[in-house]
Design a protein around this motif. Structure first.
Motif, PDB file in Angstrom:
ATOM      1  N   GLY A  57      -3.128   2.420  -7.774  1.00 41.31           N
ATOM      2  CA  GLY A  57      -2.120   3.462  -7.937  1.00 41.31           C
ATOM      3  C   GLY A  57      -0.991   3.013  -8.853  1.00 41.31           C
ATOM      4  O   GLY A  57       0.016   3.692  -8.982  1.00 41.31           O
ATOM      5  N   TRP A  58      -1.165   1.875  -9.506  1.00 46.67           N
ATOM      6  CA  TRP A  58      -0.109   1.299 -10.344  1.00 46.67           C
ATOM      7  C   TRP A  58      -0.486   1.325 -11.819  1.00 46.67           C
ATOM      8  O   TRP A  58      -1.636   1.441 -12.190  1.00 46.67           O
ATOM      9  CB  TRP A  58       0.201  -0.135  -9.920  1.00 46.67           C
ATOM     10  CG  TRP A  58      -0.991  -1.045  -9.880  1.00 46.67           C
ATOM     11  CD1 TRP A  58      -1.812  -1.272  -8.809  1.00 46.67           C
ATOM     12  CD2 TRP A  58      -1.505  -1.848 -10.950  1.00 46.67           C
ATOM     13  NE1 TRP A  58      -2.807  -2.166  -9.153  1.00 46.67           N
ATOM     14  CE2 TRP A  58      -2.638  -2.533 -10.455  1.00 46.67           C
ATOM     15  CE3 TRP A  58      -1.133  -2.054 -12.268  1.00 46.67           C
ATOM     16  CZ2 TRP A  58      -3.381  -3.407 -11.239  1.00 46.67           C
ATOM     17  CZ3 TRP A  58      -1.874  -2.930 -13.053  1.00 46.67           C
ATOM     18  CH2 TRP A  58      -2.982  -3.602 -12.520  1.00 46.67           C
ATOM     19  N   HIS A  82       4.222   2.611  -9.019  1.00 47.41           N
ATOM     20  CA  HIS A  82       3.090   2.759  -8.110  1.00 47.41           C
ATOM     21  C   HIS A  82       3.191   4.139  -7.471  1.00 47.41           C
ATOM     22  O   HIS A  82       4.263   4.520  -6.982  1.00 47.41           O
ATOM     23  CB  HIS A  82       3.122   1.665  -7.041  1.00 47.41           C
ATOM     24  CG  HIS A  82       1.874   1.596  -6.227  1.00 47.41           C
ATOM     25  ND1 HIS A  82       1.581   2.507  -5.241  1.00 47.41           N
ATOM     26  CD2 HIS A  82       0.835   0.734  -6.261  1.00 47.41           C
ATOM     27  CE1 HIS A  82       0.424   2.201  -4.678  1.00 47.41           C
ATOM     28  NE2 HIS A  82      -0.051   1.133  -5.290  1.00 47.41           N
ATOM     29  N   ALA A  83       2.103   4.865  -7.459  1.00 45.62           N
ATOM     30  CA  ALA A  83       2.091   6.245  -6.970  1.00 45.62           C
ATOM     31  C   ALA A  83       2.626   6.386  -5.549  1.00 45.62           C
ATOM     32  O   ALA A  83       3.274   7.379  -5.227  1.00 45.62           O
ATOM     33  CB  ALA A  83       0.682   6.816  -7.056  1.00 45.62           C
ATOM     34  N   GLU A  84       2.389   5.407  -4.696  1.00 47.44           N
ATOM     35  CA  GLU A  84       2.806   5.507  -3.295  1.00 47.44           C
ATOM     36  C   GLU A  84       3.937   4.564  -2.921  1.00 47.44           C
ATOM     37  O   GLU A  84       4.705   4.850  -2.003  1.00 47.44           O
ATOM     38  CB  GLU A  84       1.602   5.246  -2.389  1.00 47.44           C
ATOM     39  CG  GLU A  84       0.513   6.289  -2.529  1.00 47.44           C
ATOM     40  CD  GLU A  84      -0.708   5.936  -1.697  1.00 47.44           C
ATOM     41  OE1 GLU A  84      -0.626   5.076  -0.806  1.00 47.44           O
ATOM     42  OE2 GLU A  84      -1.767   6.544  -1.959  1.00 47.44           O
ATOM     43  N   LEU A  85       4.047   3.444  -3.599  1.00 48.71           N
ATOM     44  CA  LEU A  85       5.001   2.405  -3.178  1.00 48.71           C
ATOM     45  C   LEU A  85       6.310   2.392  -3.951  1.00 48.71           C
ATOM     46  O   LEU A  85       7.211   1.641  -3.616  1.00 48.71           O
ATOM     47  CB  LEU A  85       4.328   1.031  -3.277  1.00 48.71           C
ATOM     48  CG  LEU A  85       3.043   0.880  -2.464  1.00 48.71           C
ATOM     49  CD1 LEU A  85       2.403  -0.474  -2.740  1.00 48.71           C
ATOM     50  CD2 LEU A  85       3.317   1.055  -0.977  1.00 48.71           C
ATOM     51  N   GLY A  86       6.417   3.193  -5.010  1.00 52.32           N
ATOM     52  CA  GLY A  86       7.654   3.235  -5.791  1.00 52.32           C
ATOM     53  C   GLY A  86       7.535   2.453  -7.088  1.00 52.32           C
ATOM     54  O   GLY A  86       6.448   2.108  -7.531  1.00 52.32           O
ATOM     55  N   ASP A 110      11.802  -4.210  -6.127  1.00 49.90           N
ATOM     56  CA  ASP A 110      11.572  -2.770  -6.181  1.00 49.90           C
ATOM     57  C   ASP A 110      12.865  -2.105  -6.641  1.00 49.90           C
ATOM     58  O   ASP A 110      13.942  -2.391  -6.132  1.00 49.90           O
ATOM     59  CB  ASP A 110      11.069  -2.207  -4.855  1.00 49.90           C
ATOM     60  CG  ASP A 110      11.942  -2.531  -3.665  1.00 49.90           C
ATOM     61  OD1 ASP A 110      12.605  -3.585  -3.678  1.00 49.90           O
ATOM     62  OD2 ASP A 110      11.981  -1.725  -2.726  1.00 49.90           O
TER      63      ASP A 110
END
Length: 127
Positions: A57-58, A82-86, A110
């Motif tokens: 997702g990155w 990242h699509a889910e983690l930020g 992050d």
């Protein structure tokens, strides 16, 4: 290949998920330190494994790669959404000898994960 070219190519291969290609740019005994989490990755195989097993997702956006002519030291800054983690950022300090990474120290964080203390607000602006 010049040291800055090696690091440019490393990030391109990482983005392409070309894990064998990433491994070709590292010495077998390369050591990569992540001081923020207190981890040391010893060896090419471990570095490739850590990166290849990261949840999908990155993507990688190289912001800059800097090195002085004739030096084996290279600095890179990348952004990794990242699509889910930020969104993550990394400042990496690489040692490149004979076209391969021998060592690195990477500072991963992050974006927006830590709020600035109130006492600094009169002196700073939000990015």
């Amino acid at each position: 290949m010049e040291p800055t070219g090696v690091i440019d190519e490393l990030w391109k291969r990482m983005e392409a998920r070309d894990w064998a290609g990433v491994g070709e740019l590292l010495t077998e005994d390369a050591v990569v330190e992540w001081p923020v989490t207190g981890e040391r990755i010893v060896g090419r195989a471990n570095y490739v494994a850590v990166n290849s097993e990261y949840p999908e997702g990155w993507s990688i956006r190289v912001l800059r790669v800097v090195g002085a002519a004739g030096s084996d030291q290279v600095v890179s800054e990348v952004e990794v959404p990242h699509a889910e983690l930020g969104v993550f950022r990394a400042a990496s300090f690489w040692t490149v000898r004979d076209g391969r990474v021998t060592a690195a120290r990477e500072y991963w964080t992050d974006v927006g994960g830590e709020q600035p203390p109130a006492w600094r607000q009169p002196y700073t602006e939000v990015l």
